[in-house]
Enzyme design. Structure first.
Site, PDB file in Angstrom:
ATOM      1  CG  ASP A 332      -1.838   1.131   1.329  1.00 22.03           C
ATOM      2  OD1 ASP A 332      -2.644   1.292   0.396  1.00 22.03           O
ATOM      3  OD2 ASP A 332      -1.780   1.864   2.332  1.00 22.03           O
ATOM      4  CD  GLU A 369      -2.531   2.318  -3.259  1.00 25.05           C
ATOM      5  OE1 GLU A 369      -3.692   2.745  -3.366  1.00 25.05           O
ATOM      6  OE2 GLU A 369      -1.850   2.455  -2.229  1.00 25.05           O
ATOM      7  CG  ASP A 444      -8.298   3.141  -3.008  1.00 26.73           C
ATOM      8  OD1 ASP A 444      -8.919   3.329  -1.946  1.00 26.73           O
ATOM      9  OD2 ASP A 444      -7.157   2.639  -3.034  1.00 26.73           O
TER      10      ASP A 444
END
Length: 608
Positions: A332, A369, A444
């Site tokens: 992340d 990410e 997201d």
């Protein structure tokens, strides 16, 4: 007029050994090149190596060179220089130019660091665990069981609408999805054709999204237990499936013992974990993007390095070992982790994370990410692939939905789409292109079908591109049955397991295209070559050895489009095709393929 030049990077035209590269250049004979040179920069100094014309196939010239690789460097950059009597043409990853291109777009090959070969063969499926399937209601969060950020948590019925953004309940409402539910639906995923799972965070956390970790070594008890997760991974392996977990190591929850009072770092200068975070003189702390519930870890701390990646039982190592043996990590906001509340030292720590993962399993997948351009992390020594928002999701959204990543209007042609895609590929090695994690949407972003206003024709075009483009595709849970949803948290609705609510035509398209991808090596490991790019229409070929797939899409909602595609440019020994979805047959005439695309439609043709 710009001539046709193309550098194939797949077998049989590209071949690597420990110390050599076989490189090939395709040239239109009408370009009248009398010499072709390979340009490289060993030790940062230019060298030009003459290539040899090895074959002529009607209009196509094939030039080759076997390049010795310098043992003193991992990354090898190169481009091609073609000379006529009066001018020159340069081919690089970004296209063809009459002058030398910048190094940023040179073709590149990393001789030392390669992504795991299995990634390119996968079809991933992303699951937001709380919303996928409730397999064990006894694990459900109870209404008011605890407070989250000062508000009692909510227990909601499966399928009940999620709270609106700004309500304050977005992260504290729970529907009961769990590991048992995932386990129970493996047969569904297997029948869809999915081969690998990516799970949003599953470690102990007070929120429904779990990006605020409380305990990195324990599965959240509302999802199940460590033992249940071990059983899930065993069941996946028995089906030949893989699993990638979400590593949230840029920040923790304020409720993590490292941070929470009385022993934690917050408000306690003498805490043994004080160095884990960055504090100002007044005791304030650095948090991720100013979100106070997410204090940022300080990788300048030797102890943070130890617990995250360096020590024998570091977090990233622990879950890669028996009985779990996960196949990789999705990190992340990997570009933001670093030292003293910033991204300082990021490259060093990302390399160290990669090193720890590869020590445990050299064949593990290191996925980052990134919402935007991520080339600097994708040169081979840091990440194997990135969540390919910039190089796939953003341009496809712009082309089909007319919106950019900020949901602002944008209008691009198919030619501009092709240029965007090509430039995104140009900056990273071909092996890493094959390991890119392609997606249309995620937890997201708004659902792609929502962005299209429910337009099924355009959604079919998007799915066709997703399943045939270079890189590994990922399906966000529920997209395959037509789930809708706006921005977070609306994109995190519950999966509708009542099949009467499914878009069965869309589900069947996903299933058929996934099966096709798994059947055709060219779609998994082949090169990509643009055959046509106009205002509304894009066509390309994926080629590997004798296998070839031709993909053509017409965005225009009202007008059909007839094309003549120059298949001779691919160098493939193929003359007959059939439509993979309709069975219609096509035959090349003098190396060209003629076809007509319906309004808003596509064709996927396979070599026969």
């Amino acid at each position: 007029m710009t001539p046709f030049l193309f550098h194939p990077q797949a077998s049989p035209w590209f071949r690597a050994t420990n110390d050599t590269l076989l490189l090939t250049l395709f040239v239109d004979r009408a370009a009248n090149l009398n010499q072709v040179l390979l340009r490289i920069e060993p030790d940062n100094e230019e060298e030009l190596h003459p290539m040899t014309l090895v074959e002529v196939r009607d209009r196509l010239q094939i030039w080759q060179l076997t390049l010795p690789l310098s043992p003193h460097q991992d990354q090898h950059l190169y481009c091609f220089k073609g000379l006529t009597d009066e001018s020159q043409w340069w081919l690089h990853g970004g296209g063809i130019d009459p002058a030398m291109p910048p190094r940023a777009t040179h073709f590149r090959y990393n001789a030392r660091h390669q992504p795991p070969a299995w990634v390119q063969d996968q079809v991933f499926y992303q699951i937001f665990p709380d919303r996928f399937c409730n397999g064990d209601p006894s694990l459900n969060v109870q209404e008011g069981e605890y407070d989250y950020r000062g508000r009692p948590v909510l227990s909601k019925a499966w399928g009940e609408p999620v709270s609106l953004p700004g309500s304050g309940d977005e992260a504290s409402e729970f529907y009961g999805g769990d590991l048992a539910g995932i386990d129970q639906k493996l047969h569904y995923l297997h029948s869809l054709g999915v081969t690998a799972l990516y799970l949003n965070p599953i470690f102990a956390s007070p929120s429904n999204h779990k990006y605020d970790t409380q305990d990195y070594y324990r599965i959240d008890p509302h999802f199940g237990s460590n033992e249940q997760f071990a059983q899930l991974t065993r069941n996946l392996r028995q089906r030949g499936m893989r699993i990638v977990l979400d590593a949230v190591v840029n920040h923790t929850s304020t409720e993590h013992p490292w941070f929470a009072p009385p022993e934690g770092a917050h408000g306690n200068p003498d805490s043994p974990w004080r160095s884990f975070y960055t504090f100002a003189e007044d005791g304030d702390y650095v948090s991720w993007k100013g979100i106070r519930s997410l204090p940022k870890l300080d990788f300048a701390s030797e102890r943070v390095q130890d617990v995250i990646y360096r020590a024998d039982d570091a977090i990233v190592r622990h879950w890669m070992r028996p009985p779990y043996q996960i196949d990789g990590w999705r990190f992340d906001v990997i570009h933001m982790l670093g030292e003293q509340g910033s991204a300082s030292g990021n490259r060093h720590h990302v390399r160290a994370l990669r090193g720890a993962v590869k020590q445990e399993n050299p064949d593990a997948y290191v996925l980052g990410e990134h919402f935007f351009e991520a080339s600097q992390w994708l040169q081979g020594d840091q990440e194997d692939g990135a969540m390919n928002y910039y190089g796939f999701a953003h341009p496809i959204r712009a082309f089909l939905a007319g919106k950019d990543i900020a949901y602002q209007p944008i209008r691009i042609s198919a030619a501009e789409l092709d240029r965007w895609l090509r430039l995104a590929r140009a900056h990273i090695p071909f092996a890493n292109q094959l390991a890119q994690f392609n997606l249309l949407d995620s937890h997201d972003t708004a659902r792609f079908l929502e962005l299209l206003g429910g337009d099924r024709e355009r959604m079919a075009l998007a799915v066709t591109l997703l399943m045939t483009y270079i890189g590994a595709p990922c399906v966000y849970y529920g997209d395959e049955v037509g789930m809708r949803g706006g921005n977070d948290p609306d994109c995190r609705r519950c999966f509708p397991w009542e099949s009467t609510r499914w878009d069965h035509a869309l589900h069947d398209l996903y299933r058929r295209l996934i099966r096709l991808r798994r059947q055709r090596p060219a779609l998994r490991r082949g090169d990509l070559q643009t055959l046509y790019a106009g205002e509304h229409t894009l066509a390309y070929a994926r080629t590997l050895e004798r296998d070839q797939v031709v993909v053509a899409c017409n965005r225009h909602p009202d007008n059909p489009r007839s094309l003549t595609l120059p298949l001779w440019q691919t160098g493939a020994p193929v003359s007959r095709f059939c439509d993979a979805l309709t069975g219609e047959r096509f035959e090349l005439v003098q190396g060209e393929l003629q076809l007509t695309l319906p309004p808003g439609g596509s064709r996927v043709l396979i070599a026969t």
